[in-house]
Design a protein around this motif. Sequence first.
Motif, PDB file in Angstrom:
ATOM      1  N   GLY A   1       0.844  -1.199   0.000  1.00 29.21           N
ATOM      2  CA  GLY A   1       0.000   0.000   0.000  1.00 29.21           C
ATOM      3  C   GLY A   1       0.869   1.234   0.000  1.00 29.21           C
ATOM      4  O   GLY A   1       1.680   1.426   0.911  1.00 29.21           O
TER       5      GLY A   1
ATOM      6  N   VAL B   1       4.387  -2.087  -2.879  1.00 25.83           N
ATOM      7  CA  VAL B   1       3.358  -2.727  -3.709  1.00 25.83           C
ATOM      8  C   VAL B   1       2.085  -1.890  -3.665  1.00 25.83           C
ATOM      9  O   VAL B   1       1.576  -1.586  -2.581  1.00 25.83           O
TER      10      VAL B   1
ATOM     11  N   ARG C   1      -1.631  -1.276  -6.284  1.00 29.47           N
ATOM     12  CA  ARG C   1      -2.205  -1.567  -7.602  1.00 29.47           C
ATOM     13  C   ARG C   1      -2.223  -0.313  -8.473  1.00 29.47           C
ATOM     14  O   ARG C   1      -2.398  -0.385  -9.677  1.00 29.47           O
ATOM     15  N   ARG C   2      -2.039   0.860  -7.842  1.00 34.84           N
ATOM     16  CA  ARG C   2      -1.966   2.114  -8.611  1.00 34.84           C
ATOM     17  C   ARG C   2      -0.512   2.443  -8.940  1.00 34.84           C
ATOM     18  O   ARG C   2       0.398   1.915  -8.313  1.00 34.84           O
TER      19      ARG C   2
ATOM     20  N   PHE D   1      -6.559  11.821  -1.197  1.00 38.23           N
ATOM     21  CA  PHE D   1      -8.001  11.605  -1.009  1.00 38.23           C
ATOM     22  C   PHE D   1      -8.701  12.775  -0.334  1.00 38.23           C
ATOM     23  O   PHE D   1      -9.897  12.984  -0.534  1.00 38.23           O
TER      24      PHE D   1
ATOM     25  N   MET E   1     -10.700  14.766  -2.617  1.00 38.94           N
ATOM     26  CA  MET E   1     -11.452  14.030  -3.644  1.00 38.94           C
ATOM     27  C   MET E   1     -12.819  14.630  -3.950  1.00 38.94           C
ATOM     28  O   MET E   1     -13.223  14.701  -5.118  1.00 38.94           O
ATOM     29  N   THR E   2     -13.549  15.084  -2.941  1.00 35.43           N
ATOM     30  CA  THR E   2     -14.897  15.604  -3.246  1.00 35.43           C
ATOM     31  C   THR E   2     -14.791  16.845  -4.134  1.00 35.43           C
ATOM     32  O   THR E   2     -15.527  16.993  -5.101  1.00 35.43           O
TER      33      THR E   2
ATOM     34  N   ARG F   1     -13.114   2.527  -0.237  1.00 37.12           N
ATOM     35  CA  ARG F   1     -14.339   3.325  -0.388  1.00 37.12           C
ATOM     36  C   ARG F   1     -14.868   3.076  -1.778  1.00 37.12           C
ATOM     37  O   ARG F   1     -14.109   2.905  -2.724  1.00 37.12           O
TER      38      ARG F   1
ATOM     39  N   ILE G   1     -15.464   8.142  -4.868  1.00 45.81           N
ATOM     40  CA  ILE G   1     -14.600   8.677  -3.802  1.00 45.81           C
ATOM     41  C   ILE G   1     -13.358   7.804  -3.691  1.00 45.81           C
ATOM     42  O   ILE G   1     -12.229   8.271  -3.683  1.00 45.81           O
TER      43      ILE G   1
ATOM     44  N   ARG H   1     -13.497  -3.148   4.042  1.00 46.84           N
ATOM     45  CA  ARG H   1     -12.325  -3.934   3.648  1.00 46.84           C
ATOM     46  C   ARG H   1     -12.460  -5.313   4.264  1.00 46.84           C
ATOM     47  O   ARG H   1     -12.690  -5.419   5.463  1.00 46.84           O
TER      48      ARG H   1
ATOM     49  N   LEU I   1      -7.912 -11.114   3.354  1.00 52.98           N
ATOM     50  CA  LEU I   1      -6.696 -10.640   2.693  1.00 52.98           C
ATOM     51  C   LEU I   1      -5.465 -10.821   3.589  1.00 52.98           C
ATOM     52  O   LEU I   1      -4.423 -11.296   3.164  1.00 52.98           O
TER      53      LEU I   1
ATOM     54  N   CYS J   1      -0.026   0.305   9.516  1.00 53.73           N
ATOM     55  CA  CYS J   1      -0.183   1.749   9.724  1.00 53.73           C
ATOM     56  C   CYS J   1      -1.376   2.267   8.931  1.00 53.73           C
ATOM     57  O   CYS J   1      -1.738   1.709   7.903  1.00 53.73           O
TER      58      CYS J   1
ATOM     59  N   ASP K   1      -5.228   3.707   7.970  1.00 53.80           N
ATOM     60  CA  ASP K   1      -6.647   3.369   8.153  1.00 53.80           C
ATOM     61  C   ASP K   1      -6.879   1.884   8.402  1.00 53.80           C
ATOM     62  O   ASP K   1      -7.918   1.513   8.938  1.00 53.80           O
TER      63      ASP K   1
ATOM     64  N   LYS L   1     -10.090   8.060  11.734  1.00 55.14           N
ATOM     65  CA  LYS L   1      -8.967   7.670  10.868  1.00 55.14           C
ATOM     66  C   LYS L   1      -8.607   8.843   9.961  1.00 55.14           C
ATOM     67  O   LYS L   1      -9.460   9.348   9.237  1.00 55.14           O
TER      68      LYS L   1
ATOM     69  N   MET M   1     -11.662  18.103  10.755  1.00 53.70           N
ATOM     70  CA  MET M   1     -11.827  19.421  10.142  1.00 53.70           C
ATOM     71  C   MET M   1     -12.677  19.211   8.893  1.00 53.70           C
ATOM     72  O   MET M   1     -12.296  18.441   8.007  1.00 53.70           O
TER      73      MET M   1
HETATM   74  C1  LIG Z   1     -13.247  12.554   0.757  1.00 56.80           C
HETATM   75  C2  LIG Z   1     -12.264  12.316   1.890  1.00 56.80           C
HETATM   76  C3  LIG Z   1     -11.877  13.372   2.686  1.00 56.80           C
HETATM   77  C4  LIG Z   1     -10.953  13.180   3.712  1.00 56.80           C
HETATM   78  N1  LIG Z   1     -10.573  14.244   4.454  1.00 56.80           N
HETATM   79  C5  LIG Z   1      -9.594  14.096   5.355  1.00 56.80           C
HETATM   80  C6  LIG Z   1      -9.070  15.242   6.036  1.00 56.80           C
HETATM   81  O1  LIG Z   1      -9.527  16.371   5.860  1.00 56.80           O
HETATM   82  N2  LIG Z   1      -8.036  15.046   6.887  1.00 56.80           N
HETATM   83  C7  LIG Z   1      -7.495  13.818   7.103  1.00 56.80           C
HETATM   84  O2  LIG Z   1      -6.518  13.708   7.857  1.00 56.80           O
HETATM   85  N3  LIG Z   1      -7.988  12.705   6.499  1.00 56.80           N
HETATM   86  C8  LIG Z   1      -9.006  12.824   5.627  1.00 56.80           C
HETATM   87  N4  LIG Z   1      -9.496  11.721   4.977  1.00 56.80           N
HETATM   88  C9  LIG Z   1      -9.037  10.385   5.397  1.00 56.80           C
HETATM   89  C10 LIG Z   1      -7.704  10.008   4.747  1.00 56.80           C
HETATM   90  O3  LIG Z   1      -7.818  10.099   3.356  1.00 56.80           O
HETATM   91  C11 LIG Z   1      -7.333   8.604   5.187  1.00 56.80           C
HETATM   92  O4  LIG Z   1      -7.208   8.581   6.595  1.00 56.80           O
HETATM   93  C12 LIG Z   1      -6.029   8.186   4.525  1.00 56.80           C
HETATM   94  O5  LIG Z   1      -6.241   8.018   3.134  1.00 56.80           O
HETATM   95  C13 LIG Z   1      -5.464   6.894   5.118  1.00 56.80           C
HETATM   96  O6  LIG Z   1      -4.245   6.633   4.515  1.00 56.80           O
HETATM   97  P1  LIG Z   1      -3.725   5.132   4.302  1.00 56.80           P
HETATM   98  O7  LIG Z   1      -2.395   5.255   3.673  1.00 56.80           O
HETATM   99  O8  LIG Z   1      -3.895   4.361   5.545  1.00 56.80           O
HETATM  100  O9  LIG Z   1      -4.777   4.497   3.287  1.00 56.80           O
HETATM  101  P2  LIG Z   1      -5.101   4.929   1.784  1.00 56.80           P
HETATM  102  O10 LIG Z   1      -4.851   6.372   1.570  1.00 56.80           O
HETATM  103  O11 LIG Z   1      -6.491   4.433   1.544  1.00 56.80           O
HETATM  104  O12 LIG Z   1      -4.079   4.090   0.907  1.00 56.80           O
HETATM  105  C14 LIG Z   1      -4.160   2.707   0.787  1.00 56.80           C
HETATM  106  C15 LIG Z   1      -3.301   2.303  -0.400  1.00 56.80           C
HETATM  107  O13 LIG Z   1      -3.323   0.888  -0.495  1.00 56.80           O
HETATM  108  C16 LIG Z   1      -3.587   0.507  -1.844  1.00 56.80           C
HETATM  109  N5  LIG Z   1      -4.297  -0.758  -1.813  1.00 56.80           N
HETATM  110  C17 LIG Z   1      -5.399  -1.064  -1.107  1.00 56.80           C
HETATM  111  N6  LIG Z   1      -5.730  -2.346  -1.280  1.00 56.80           N
HETATM  112  C18 LIG Z   1      -4.794  -2.865  -2.113  1.00 56.80           C
HETATM  113  C19 LIG Z   1      -4.577  -4.162  -2.628  1.00 56.80           C
HETATM  114  N7  LIG Z   1      -5.366  -5.196  -2.326  1.00 56.80           N
HETATM  115  N8  LIG Z   1      -3.513  -4.334  -3.451  1.00 56.80           N
HETATM  116  C20 LIG Z   1      -2.675  -3.296  -3.758  1.00 56.80           C
HETATM  117  N9  LIG Z   1      -2.831  -2.072  -3.267  1.00 56.80           N
HETATM  118  C21 LIG Z   1      -3.881  -1.855  -2.464  1.00 56.80           C
HETATM  119  C22 LIG Z   1      -4.419   1.633  -2.428  1.00 56.80           C
HETATM  120  O14 LIG Z   1      -4.288   1.677  -3.844  1.00 56.80           O
HETATM  121  C23 LIG Z   1      -3.816   2.847  -1.725  1.00 56.80           C
HETATM  122  O15 LIG Z   1      -2.761   3.410  -2.453  1.00 56.80           O
HETATM  123  C24 LIG Z   1     -10.425  11.878   3.955  1.00 56.80           C
HETATM  124  C25 LIG Z   1     -10.826  10.807   3.161  1.00 56.80           C
HETATM  125  C26 LIG Z   1     -11.723  11.028   2.125  1.00 56.80           C
HETATM  126  C27 LIG Z   1     -12.131   9.861   1.256  1.00 56.80           C
END
Ligand SMILES: Cc1cc2nc3c(=O)[nH]c(=O)nc-3n(C[C@H](O)[C@H](O)[C@H](O)COP(=O)(O)OP(=O)(O)OC[C@H]3O[C@@H](n4cnc5c(N)ncnc54)[C@H](O)[C@@H]3O)c2cc1C
Length: 430
Positions: free
Chosen positions: A13, A58, A60-61, A67, A70-71, A139, A143, A285, A290, A323, A325, A333, A372
Amino acid sequence: MVGLVPIRIVVAGGNYAGLSAVKALYSTLLAPSADTSTDIASLASLAGLERPVEITLVDRRDGFVHFIGMTRGLTEPEYGAKLWTPYAEVAWLQHPSIKIHQASVTKITNTHVHTQTTADKTKVILPFDFLVICLGEGRFAPIGTAATSKSQFVEQINKTFGEIQAARSVAVVGGGAVGIEMAADVKCDFPEKQVTLVHSRPLLLPGPFKDEFRGIVSDILRKDIGVKLSLANRVIAQSPRSPDMNEGSDDPELVSSTATGAKLTLSNGSHLSADYVIRCLGTRRKLAGLVDLADKSIFDKTGIRVKDTMQVDASGLDNIYACGDICSRDTVKLAGVAMYGGYIAGRNIARCILYGSETQLEMGQKYSSKIMLLMGKDHFAMQIADEIWDTERTRQFATPDMGLDSCVRALALNCYPEYEPLEPIIPTEI
Ligand SMILES: Cc1cc2nc3c(=O)[nH]c(=O)nc-3n(C[C@H](O)[C@H](O)[C@H](O)COP(=O)(O)OP(=O)(O)OC[C@H]3O[C@@H](n4cnc5c(N)ncnc54)[C@H](O)[C@@H]3O)c2cc1C
């Protein structure tokens, strides 16, 4: 060093948490030090180690997605295109000790990460000495995004934008943080449209927040922005159904949560017709399928339980970290928490490599709950722990680019991270 088996670190990820972990590994193990051209070879031998490291990221993107924006990206596609930074454009990720493996993770065991490449579906199994699990929570699209490259992402954003633009009425279903921001962004960018936010509970924003805060947010949406609220009203039927209402895929990002020309039946018996429906119903999830670690006790209903060191909370799995979400947490999160967790995990793995697995590790701090809300470009609300901040006080932290530049800088997507020497931690006696 030639011929030696490297120390294999897999980071599953590559977004906020995963890139932060790789950046911490780069800063501590690969970046040139200030005074010499020290690299991992000399660092390793300084530490009495002989083996180089090999970091495999690793995802997939083929890039980072901001994010948080994103809205807005869906209602302002020019901004939306900036949300994706290809890994290929990040200079330090091109270091020969870092490999980008563009593939889906299909299974994680105590010793291996099973993958299937994005390009040709080849199955590749990666053994590891250290693993950082940063797969986030899925998600539903738009989104979450099914795109695997920037060009696909831009195409999808433009498609959703076109659908929103063509609609006279938009219904957003789900009044959590994402639904609130989605409804606000549509109404602020298209004031002529009728925008309705439908939420099953009497108050918006589930989570550890004050009712007073929820009331402030409702007032901003209704009175200042003009979003119609339909509260305490569950959608019990939708025609036509969105794809995610079918049994669907295990992977929510691969399924759309939108529908055009839909009629919603609400739990109070009323009906709502909308030219466009976007369902913002949280995350999903299937972790247990997984992440197939031997010790199932690491899972609770909000994710993988981790220690303060970011190691998974199970004996015998000290080399596995999680680490962001994907971790279980009783607070909200957040991207900031994900980046911080990745930072601690990366540094702790570097400590183990430099000083041995018995070395003292860093402990991450606990965050208090915080949110926020960015409702269009002019309306904000924040609650940190028990304190509520109004629009004017929050405005100073709400950047017009929705935190894009600060995240790009925090993850060093546009520069080289500096070398960060790691001294061993001397245990203090209590
Ligand atoms: C619309 C929106 C608004 C937000 N606003 C805020 C904000 O204002 N402040 C804030 O702090 N947080 C905000 N968040 C939350 C924040 O985006 C998440 O907490 C953050 O993305 C978590 O990061 P992460 O690296 O744990 O997971 P992610 O950012 O979800 O990254 C996970 C990664 O794993 C990859 N992945 C997943 N499954 C697989 C698989 N099976 N194989 C290969 N790759 C995979 C994905 O492609 C991705 O790159 C918001 C989220 C959204 C959707």
